[in-house]
Design an enzyme around this catalytic site. Structure first.
Site, PDB file in Angstrom:
ATOM      1  NE  ARG A 247      49.589  -0.065  -5.506  1.00 53.11           N
ATOM      2  CZ  ARG A 247      49.066   0.043  -5.656  1.00 53.11           C
ATOM      3  NH1 ARG A 247      47.575   1.025  -6.304  1.00 53.11           N
ATOM      4  NH2 ARG A 247      48.903  -1.275  -6.160  1.00 53.11           N
TER       5      ARG A 247
ATOM      6  CB  THR B  18      37.267   0.370  -4.195  1.00 54.04           C
ATOM      7  OG1 THR B  18      35.711   0.689  -4.606  1.00 54.04           O
ATOM      8  CG2 THR B  18      38.774   1.008  -5.035  1.00 54.04           C
TER       9      THR B  18
END
Ligand code: ADP
Length: 334
Positions: free
Chosen positions: A217, A158
């Site tokens: 997403r 991340t």
């Protein structure tokens, strides 16, 4: 599970797999990373060599797994998938590495969460294509070097800053994925809608895109909720009003905020007059764990310019009052 969550359930993985672009040319947006990656892969192919190790960083849902699959596809190589949390012992990693075939692509998700000994084994494997397998225990332990065929690691994290320098340095290419623009999200949605056999108006696409938090997403997830809603309502063509109505039902508002985000802002404005207020006090006010507020709601609220972090605590930004339809207190009067 929040509809705007970054993480995915097991079930959703399968649906996602069907919507994944398989080639770089179908991968929407991220032009810089895409062009650089394309060059890395082309050059490797021309040299007849295995591609350099690749590090992809960026928030969840932006396409890191998808890109690793594309790398394998473009290189005509098999793909193995694992993750930092799944590799707790160096033995776990040794087992994976020693079974790789030549040219294979190993995707390591959340690579920053690997244990230290595994990490050290990975350095060596990435650099010298070699692992030392330790046999025996204590004073009698010996290590046996094992040569590995060349392979490509695609690591995902991340934040690249979370990786120790020596590990970061072993990647020949690092690409940072950024949040997508609304236009790019619309392209993702159009592609998915075609695959799901859905008909939406231009305005409906943009309605969903603006609520998707810059994340493919989430865009795909919202699209599927709109599809459910249309199916149950017996609607064949989805217009902007229908899309908005469907998403309101799932409590995703016009800026992509869900109930948790809104309750944080609402508490900040209504109970604490816009702050500053400490994070833990704010978490108690909304009945959530500190960590949930900090990792789940706050980053997006900060990015959207709705919430500010100051040394004295969290504050509501002018846009927060406006979004909630509230009037900020008049400071000059006090
Ligand atoms: P990450 O690994 O970064 O969490 P994924 O690669 O799993 O994200 O992507 C999540 C979903 O979003 C997948 O279903 C994928 O098809 C879609 N997606 C991500 N990036 C793109 C893109 N650039 N173009 C089209 N679809 C994308």
């Amino acid at each position: 599970e929040r509809i705007v969550a970054g993480s995915v359930s097991h079930e959703e993985r399968e649906v996602e797999a069907a919507l994944r672009p398989r080639h770089l040319a179908d991968f929407v947006g991220q032009h810089r990373v895409r062009n650089q990656l394309s060059l890395v892969l082309e050059a490797a192919k021309l040299r007849g060599a295995t591609a350099d190790h690749i590090l992809l960083s960026g928030p969840p849902g932006l396409g890191k797994t998808t890109l690793s699959m594309i790398v394998a596809e473009e290189m005509g190589a098999p793909l193995r998938i694992s993750s930092g949390p799944a590799i707790q012992h160096s033995g776990d990693l040794a087992a994976i590495l020693s079974s790789l075939t030549e040219g294979e692509v190993l995707f390591l998700d959340e690579i920053h969460r690997m244990s230290r000994p595994a990490e050290e084994m990975l350095y060596m494997a990435m650099e010298d294509f070699r692992v030392d397998i330790v046999v025996g225990k204590g004073a009698g332990a010996t290590s046996i070097p094992l040569e590995l065929p060349p392979f490509t690691i695609v690591g995902a994290t991340t934040r690249a800053g979370l990786l120790p320098g020596p590990l970061r340095d072993r990647f020949g290419f690092t690409g940072h994925l950024d949040f997508y623009s609304t236009d790019e999200l619309e392209m993702v949605l159009r592609r998915s809608a075609a695959m799901l056999d859905m008909r939406l108006s231009n305005e409906a696409f943009s309605e969903i895109a603006t609520r998707s938090r810059g994340t493919p997403r989430i865009a795909n997830r919202l699209l599927r909720r709109v599809r459910d809603w249309a199916l149950v309502s017996g609607l064949h063509d989805v217009d902007a009003r229908a899309a908005a109505a469907a998403l309101e039902m799932y409590e995703v508002d016009s800026r992509g905020l869900d109930r948790l985000d809104r309750s944080v802002l609402d508490a900040l404005c209504s109970k604490f007059h816009g702050g500053p207020v400490g994070l833990s006090t704010l978490a108690i006010a909304v009945g959530e764990e500190v960590e949930t507020v900090e990792t789940v709601a706050e980053p997006y609220l900060v990015r959207e310019g709705l919430l500010g972090r100051t040394p004295r605590g969290r504050i509501a930004m002018p846009a927060a009052w406006e979004h909630l339809g509230l009037t900020p207190p008049d400071d000059s009067a006090t």
